[in-house]
Scaffold this motif. Structure first.
Motif, PDB file in Angstrom:
ATOM      1  N   GLY A 172       1.073  -1.069   0.004  1.00 29.75           N
ATOM      2  CA  GLY A 172       0.073  -0.008   0.204  1.00 29.75           C
ATOM      3  C   GLY A 172       0.413   1.564   0.109  1.00 29.75           C
ATOM      4  N   HIS A 174       1.973   3.364   2.939  1.00 29.85           N
ATOM      5  CA  HIS A 174       2.324   3.206   4.359  1.00 29.85           C
ATOM      6  C   HIS A 174       3.509   2.108   5.107  1.00 29.85           C
ATOM      7  CE1 HIS A 174      -1.551   5.658   5.387  1.00 29.85           C
ATOM      8  NE2 HIS A 174      -2.271   4.379   5.300  1.00 29.85           N
ATOM      9  N   ASN A 207      -4.323   6.075   9.879  1.00 29.86           N
ATOM     10  CA  ASN A 207      -5.471   5.459  10.439  1.00 29.86           C
ATOM     11  C   ASN A 207      -5.085   3.785  10.877  1.00 29.86           C
ATOM     12  OD1 ASN A 207      -4.139   4.276   7.729  1.00 29.86           O
ATOM     13  ND2 ASN A 207      -5.774   5.029   6.993  1.00 29.86           N
ATOM     14  N   GLU A 208      -6.033   3.079  10.662  1.00 25.05           N
ATOM     15  CA  GLU A 208      -5.554   1.177  11.115  1.00 25.05           C
ATOM     16  C   GLU A 208      -5.290   1.186   9.922  1.00 25.05           C
ATOM     17  OE1 GLU A 208      -8.840   3.124  11.007  1.00 25.05           O
ATOM     18  OE2 GLU A 208      -8.735   3.425  13.663  1.00 25.05           O
ATOM     19  N   GLU A 209      -5.049   1.591   8.819  1.00 25.52           N
ATOM     20  CA  GLU A 209      -4.576   0.595   7.598  1.00 25.52           C
ATOM     21  C   GLU A 209      -2.663   0.809   7.686  1.00 25.52           C
ATOM     22  OE1 GLU A 209      -3.092  -2.277   4.480  1.00 25.52           O
ATOM     23  OE2 GLU A 209      -5.108  -1.437   5.275  1.00 25.52           O
ATOM     24  N   TRP A 210      -2.876   2.065   7.982  1.00 24.80           N
ATOM     25  CA  TRP A 210      -1.288   2.186   8.137  1.00 24.80           C
ATOM     26  C   TRP A 210      -0.462   1.967   9.882  1.00 24.80           C
ATOM     27  CZ3 TRP A 210      -0.033   4.640  12.733  1.00 24.80           C
ATOM     28  CH2 TRP A 210       1.368   5.114  13.348  1.00 24.80           C
ATOM     29  N   LYS A 212      -1.383  -1.747  10.656  1.00 23.22           N
ATOM     30  CA  LYS A 212      -1.445  -2.764  10.437  1.00 23.22           C
ATOM     31  C   LYS A 212       0.140  -2.851   9.731  1.00 23.22           C
ATOM     32  CE  LYS A 212      -5.565  -4.439  10.046  1.00 23.22           C
ATOM     33  NZ  LYS A 212      -6.827  -4.536   9.414  1.00 23.22           N
ATOM     34  N   GLN A 213       0.254  -1.859   8.842  1.00 23.23           N
ATOM     35  CA  GLN A 213       1.569  -1.979   7.695  1.00 23.23           C
ATOM     36  C   GLN A 213       2.980  -1.242   9.023  1.00 23.23           C
ATOM     37  OE1 GLN A 213       0.507  -2.669   4.849  1.00 23.23           O
ATOM     38  NE2 GLN A 213      -0.837  -3.392   5.365  1.00 23.23           N
ATOM     39  N   ASN A 257     -11.198  -2.596  14.513  1.00 20.88           N
ATOM     40  CA  ASN A 257     -10.847  -3.004  12.263  1.00 20.88           C
ATOM     41  C   ASN A 257      -9.911  -4.203  12.405  1.00 20.88           C
ATOM     42  OD1 ASN A 257     -12.050  -0.427  11.599  1.00 20.88           O
ATOM     43  ND2 ASN A 257     -11.378   1.189  12.762  1.00 20.88           N
ATOM     44  N   PHE A 258      -9.697  -4.152  13.672  1.00 19.83           N
ATOM     45  CA  PHE A 258      -8.612  -5.524  13.481  1.00 19.83           C
ATOM     46  C   PHE A 258      -9.536  -6.203  13.860  1.00 19.83           C
ATOM     47  CE2 PHE A 258      -5.569  -2.163  14.316  1.00 19.83           C
ATOM     48  CZ  PHE A 258      -4.573  -2.925  13.504  1.00 19.83           C
ATOM     49  N   GLU A 262      -6.233 -10.717  14.390  1.00 21.97           N
ATOM     50  CA  GLU A 262      -5.436 -10.433  14.401  1.00 21.97           C
ATOM     51  C   GLU A 262      -5.381  -9.815  15.389  1.00 21.97           C
ATOM     52  OE1 GLU A 262      -5.934  -8.135   9.993  1.00 21.97           O
ATOM     53  OE2 GLU A 262      -6.904  -7.478  11.485  1.00 21.97           O
TER      54      GLU A 262
END
Length: 292
Positions: A172, A174, A207-210, A212-213, A257-258, A262
């Protein structure tokens, strides 16, 4: 002399920064702008592609929503990379990289002591006025850091050929800057310059995607973290690491969000690394089961 590489998603911003670079860089250059609006590629893949296309020995990767305010900044970059020990140069970074996930700066328990930066920061997401952020406690021209922010950084074509952006780990947009800093830093010096100033329209989107990375990146480098160029003593650093980890795990456990798996994976990772004891692990696991 410098190949400027941009992952672009906005034609108007690209044209503005193209003109800005041409006016301010002060050395022979090329601009490699890769349209990534609808390609589905992550920024690591785009940056590797740009590095392969570059014809000059120095590479500068930057966001298209910036404006460089320093004239002849390219000459500063060239001078810094005359030293073969230098592998990466940014304008914002930290002298400490914690074991706990964070941006280029460590978790807030560490305060701003380790910050090294010179930037005019805007705020797209929080609608705040621009602010000149300047942290240079030792009054240096260059500071050695553990990692730099991805808004603007430079390396060499040689190093970019040796150490590629990890598009297998990060698909992605991040975590690439932290990952690349830590990869390069194992072989070369990572520095922040105070002699180049730019304004950045965005304050980032954590955010949550950030998150996770960043968790992936922390796991990848678990054997070399923490990195401590700030000089925190062992006891002081351990106390701050412990506090920030406790807060981080609480946030993860409550973060819907996880997935449950996870969240459990993150908890198990820190337990296996002996960063939390059995009692704390069982308490966090109980909280996870209860919330679930």
């Amino acid at each position: 002399m410098i190949s400027v590489i941009i992952c672009s998603i906005d034609k108007l911003l690209l044209e503005a920064v193209r003109q800005n670079i041409t006016t301010t860089i002060g050395v022979e250059h090329e601009i490699i702008a890769i349209d990534n609006l609808n390609s589905g590629k992550g920024i690591c893949e785009v940056y590797n592609e740009g590095a392969a296309l570059a014809k000059y020995p120095l590479l500068c990767f930057l966001h298209e929503d910036i404006k460089l305010t320093t004239d002849n900044w390219g000459k500063t970059v060239v001078a810094v990379f005359c030293d073969d020990k230098v592998g990466l140069l940014g304008i914002a970074g930290s002298t400490y990289r914690s074991t706990v996930p964070s941006g280029w700066f460590p978790p807030h328990e560490f305060g701003t002591t380790s910050w090294r930066l010179n930037i005019i920061q805007g705020s797209r997401y929080q609608n705040k006025a621009e602010k000149h952020e300047y942290f240079n406690p030792l009054k240096e021209n260059l500071s050695k850091v553990a990692c730099v922010d991805g808004v603007w950084f430079c390396t060499t074509k040689k190093i970019a050929g040796e150490i590629k952006f990890d598009n297998h780990l990060l698909s992605g947009f991040h975590g690439y800057d932290i990952d690349y800093s830590l990869a390069v830093g194992q072989h070369y010096e990572v520095l922040v310059s105070y002699d180049i100033l730019l304004s950045h329209a965005s304050d980032g989107n954590f955010n949550e995607e950030w998150l996770k990375q960043i968790i992936k990146v922390q796991h990848k480098y678990r054997n070399i973290l923490p990195l401590n160029y700030e000089g925190y003593d062992k006891e002081e650093a351990a106390k701050m690491e412990s506090s920030s980890l406790k807060r981080f795990l609480k946030e993860i456990i409550r973060n819907k969000n996880f997935t449950v798996q996870e969240r459990k994976n993150v908890l198990n990772t820190y337990y296996r690394q002996n960063q939390i004891g059995t009692l704390k692990y069982l308490k966090f696991l109980y909280q996870l089961i209860k919330i679930r």
